[in-house]
Every structure is written in C-alpha cells, then in structure tokens.
Design a protein around this motif. Sequence first.
Motif, PDB file in Angstrom:
ATOM      1  N   PRO A   1      -2.005  13.057 -12.707  1.00 44.07           N
ATOM      2  CA  PRO A   1      -3.300  13.433 -11.725  1.00 44.07           C
ATOM      3  C   PRO A   1      -3.520  12.227 -10.770  1.00 44.07           C
ATOM      4  O   PRO A   1      -2.517  10.822 -10.528  1.00 44.07           O
ATOM      5  CB  PRO A   1      -4.082  13.126 -12.915  1.00 44.07           C
ATOM      6  N   PRO A   2      -4.004  12.607  -9.759  1.00 42.20           N
ATOM      7  CA  PRO A   2      -3.741  12.232  -8.112  1.00 42.20           C
ATOM      8  C   PRO A   2      -4.268  10.673  -8.013  1.00 42.20           C
ATOM      9  O   PRO A   2      -5.669  10.252  -9.040  1.00 42.20           O
ATOM     10  CB  PRO A   2      -5.203  13.294  -7.654  1.00 42.20           C
ATOM     11  N   VAL A   3      -4.201   9.858  -6.693  1.00 43.45           N
ATOM     12  CA  VAL A   3      -4.746   8.622  -6.772  1.00 43.45           C
ATOM     13  C   VAL A   3      -5.751   8.765  -5.667  1.00 43.45           C
ATOM     14  O   VAL A   3      -4.967   8.550  -4.977  1.00 43.45           O
ATOM     15  CB  VAL A   3      -4.150   7.548  -7.279  1.00 43.45           C
ATOM     16  N   ASN A   4      -7.019   8.667  -5.263  1.00 44.20           N
ATOM     17  CA  ASN A   4      -7.672   8.954  -4.306  1.00 44.20           C
ATOM     18  C   ASN A   4      -7.512   7.959  -2.972  1.00 44.20           C
ATOM     19  O   ASN A   4      -6.971   8.354  -1.618  1.00 44.20           O
ATOM     20  CB  ASN A   4      -8.833   8.192  -4.623  1.00 44.20           C
ATOM     21  N   ASP A   5      -6.714   7.208  -3.437  1.00 44.21           N
ATOM     22  CA  ASP A   5      -5.782   5.577  -1.899  1.00 44.21           C
ATOM     23  C   ASP A   5      -4.989   6.638  -1.804  1.00 44.21           C
ATOM     24  O   ASP A   5      -4.411   6.340  -0.515  1.00 44.21           O
ATOM     25  CB  ASP A   5      -5.988   4.645  -2.227  1.00 44.21           C
ATOM     26  N   TYR A   6      -4.125   7.725  -2.625  1.00 43.22           N
ATOM     27  CA  TYR A   6      -2.499   7.464  -2.532  1.00 43.22           C
ATOM     28  C   TYR A   6      -3.265   9.268  -1.301  1.00 43.22           C
ATOM     29  O   TYR A   6      -1.585   8.751  -0.516  1.00 43.22           O
ATOM     30  CB  TYR A   6      -1.995   7.663  -3.085  1.00 43.22           C
TER      31      TYR A   6
ATOM     32  N   GLN B   1       0.257  -1.416   0.353  1.00 43.91           N
ATOM     33  CA  GLN B   1       0.138  -0.087  -0.215  1.00 43.91           C
ATOM     34  C   GLN B   1       0.262   1.470   0.532  1.00 43.91           C
ATOM     35  O   GLN B   1       1.340   1.652   1.210  1.00 43.91           O
ATOM     36  CB  GLN B   1      -1.189   0.028   0.985  1.00 43.91           C
ATOM     37  N   VAL B   2       0.311   2.365  -0.713  1.00 40.52           N
ATOM     38  CA  VAL B   2       1.573   3.310  -1.216  1.00 40.52           C
ATOM     39  C   VAL B   2       0.949   4.082   0.301  1.00 40.52           C
ATOM     40  O   VAL B   2      -0.310   4.557   0.722  1.00 40.52           O
ATOM     41  CB  VAL B   2       0.922   4.050  -2.331  1.00 40.52           C
ATOM     42  N   GLN B   3       1.294   4.949   0.563  1.00 40.05           N
ATOM     43  CA  GLN B   3       1.818   6.011   1.536  1.00 40.05           C
ATOM     44  C   GLN B   3       2.714   7.344   1.416  1.00 40.05           C
ATOM     45  O   GLN B   3       4.024   6.700   1.044  1.00 40.05           O
ATOM     46  CB  GLN B   3       2.307   5.317   3.170  1.00 40.05           C
ATOM     47  N   LEU B   4       2.196   8.068   1.544  1.00 38.63           N
ATOM     48  CA  LEU B   4       2.741   9.668   0.974  1.00 38.63           C
ATOM     49  C   LEU B   4       2.188  10.641   2.356  1.00 38.63           C
ATOM     50  O   LEU B   4       0.982  11.230   2.913  1.00 38.63           O
ATOM     51  CB  LEU B   4       1.932  10.362   0.508  1.00 38.63           C
ATOM     52  N   ALA B   5       3.908  10.684   2.713  1.00 40.17           N
ATOM     53  CA  ALA B   5       4.001  11.423   4.204  1.00 40.17           C
ATOM     54  C   ALA B   5       4.153  12.624   4.381  1.00 40.17           C
ATOM     55  O   ALA B   5       6.262  13.199   3.671  1.00 40.17           O
ATOM     56  CB  ALA B   5       4.385  11.227   5.606  1.00 40.17           C
ATOM     57  N   GLU B   6       3.068  13.538   4.026  1.00 40.26           N
ATOM     58  CA  GLU B   6       3.896  15.471   4.315  1.00 40.26           C
ATOM     59  C   GLU B   6       3.997  15.681   4.949  1.00 40.26           C
ATOM     60  O   GLU B   6       3.665  15.460   6.378  1.00 40.26           O
ATOM     61  CB  GLU B   6       2.239  15.833   3.457  1.00 40.26           C
ATOM     62  N   SER B   7       5.230  17.027   5.730  1.00 42.45           N
ATOM     63  CA  SER B   7       5.893  17.637   7.010  1.00 42.45           C
ATOM     64  C   SER B   7       6.464  19.300   6.725  1.00 42.45           C
ATOM     65  O   SER B   7       6.120  18.664   5.051  1.00 42.45           O
ATOM     66  CB  SER B   7       6.864  16.417   7.283  1.00 42.45           C
ATOM     67  N   GLY B   8       6.376  19.674   7.386  1.00 47.05           N
ATOM     68  CA  GLY B   8       7.123  20.970   6.898  1.00 47.05           C
ATOM     69  C   GLY B   8       6.647  22.064   7.218  1.00 47.05           C
ATOM     70  O   GLY B   8       6.778  23.032   7.280  1.00 47.05           O
ATOM     71  N   GLY B   9       4.629  21.318   7.472  1.00 47.06           N
ATOM     72  CA  GLY B   9       3.988  22.613   7.525  1.00 47.06           C
ATOM     73  C   GLY B   9       3.808  23.548   8.491  1.00 47.06           C
ATOM     74  O   GLY B   9       4.914  23.425   9.315  1.00 47.06           O
ATOM     75  N   GLY B  10       3.572  24.860   8.819  1.00 45.70           N
ATOM     76  CA  GLY B  10       3.620  25.649   9.996  1.00 45.70           C
ATOM     77  C   GLY B  10       3.134  26.728  10.063  1.00 45.70           C
ATOM     78  O   GLY B  10       2.184  26.794   8.932  1.00 45.70           O
ATOM     79  N   LEU B  11       3.269  27.890  10.725  1.00 47.45           N
ATOM     80  CA  LEU B  11       3.022  29.092  10.600  1.00 47.45           C
ATOM     81  C   LEU B  11       3.629  30.401  10.454  1.00 47.45           C
ATOM     82  O   LEU B  11       4.890  30.009  11.012  1.00 47.45           O
ATOM     83  CB  LEU B  11       2.270  29.463  12.270  1.00 47.45           C
ATOM     84  N   VAL B  12       3.328  30.823   9.464  1.00 47.27           N
ATOM     85  CA  VAL B  12       4.640  31.767   9.319  1.00 47.27           C
ATOM     86  C   VAL B  12       3.840  33.145   8.569  1.00 47.27           C
ATOM     87  O   VAL B  12       2.957  33.803   7.937  1.00 47.27           O
ATOM     88  CB  VAL B  12       5.397  31.302   7.299  1.00 47.27           C
ATOM     89  N   GLN B  13       4.966  34.366   9.359  1.00 45.56           N
ATOM     90  CA  GLN B  13       4.048  35.179   8.117  1.00 45.56           C
ATOM     91  C   GLN B  13       4.225  35.703   6.981  1.00 45.56           C
ATOM     92  O   GLN B  13       5.206  35.217   6.153  1.00 45.56           O
ATOM     93  CB  GLN B  13       5.425  36.383   9.099  1.00 45.56           C
ATOM     94  N   ALA B  14       3.622  37.131   6.549  1.00 47.47           N
ATOM     95  CA  ALA B  14       2.978  36.887   5.217  1.00 47.47           C
ATOM     96  C   ALA B  14       5.074  37.342   5.123  1.00 47.47           C
ATOM     97  O   ALA B  14       5.574  37.828   5.233  1.00 47.47           O
ATOM     98  CB  ALA B  14       2.183  38.653   4.262  1.00 47.47           C
ATOM     99  N   GLY B  15       5.181  36.676   3.458  1.00 44.83           N
ATOM    100  CA  GLY B  15       6.807  37.255   3.060  1.00 44.83           C
ATOM    101  C   GLY B  15       7.682  36.241   3.529  1.00 44.83           C
ATOM    102  O   GLY B  15       8.852  36.227   2.675  1.00 44.83           O
TER     103      GLY B  15
END
Length: 117
Positions: A101-106, A1-15
């Motif tokens: 194009p995206p795959v729903n299950d992923y 089963q494919v797993q895609l794990a995103e990271s690195g987001g957060g709160l940042v000021q404009a600019g």
Amino acid sequence: QVQLAESGGGLVQAGGSLRLSCEGSGRPYSSFWTMGWFRQAPKKERELVASINYNGEDTYYSDSVKGRFTISRDNAENAVYLQMNSLRSEDTAVYYCNKNPPVNDYWGRGTQVTVSS
C-alpha cells in the motif's frame, strides 16, 4: 528521503502503447518493497492499476487494465515499469508509482498519459 520519479507518459491515439518507468532513490527505498502503479483521472480518486512483489513473481491488475497492461521491475536499476497496450480514452490520467500500500510521503509528480479517441 525516498524519491520516486515517473516518466514515459505522453499523448497517444487509442489502440496505441506507452511504457512508463519509475525510478526509486534515497533511503529507505528498497527493492524488497511491493510496488504499485496508480492513476488519477480528472475528478476521480486515485486508484491502483497494477502491483508487483519484490521478485516479480506475484502481480496484480485491476479489472480495467487486465490483459492490456504489464507491470515489471528491474531491482538492479531500482526501476518499475508499466507497459500499456491497447490504450483507451478512459486510460487518460496522471500515473504514479508508490509502494503498495502507498505511503503519502512517497508520491512523486506523476506522468500524464493522454489517449485520444
């Protein structure tokens, strides 16, 4: 089963800047896939913001992020990145990676990016 794990987001000021990462695992994940970064803001549909082909030679950016975001990949690490500079409040969204194009299950859980003005 494919797993895609995103990271690195957060709160940042404009600019400000953020760098998102997406790590792929499982079968049949392949470094030959064209990959994309997508985002979904509150009360809006999910949209494609950037895409990259298997060797990184062909990229696409939506008009809203062109010149500010850069997509890249490291196939040895099964990773795709999104460097986001000059962030704006309208970039606030949950960001996801997927095939393009995206795959729903992923779809993974995504990573929240919040830009304060």
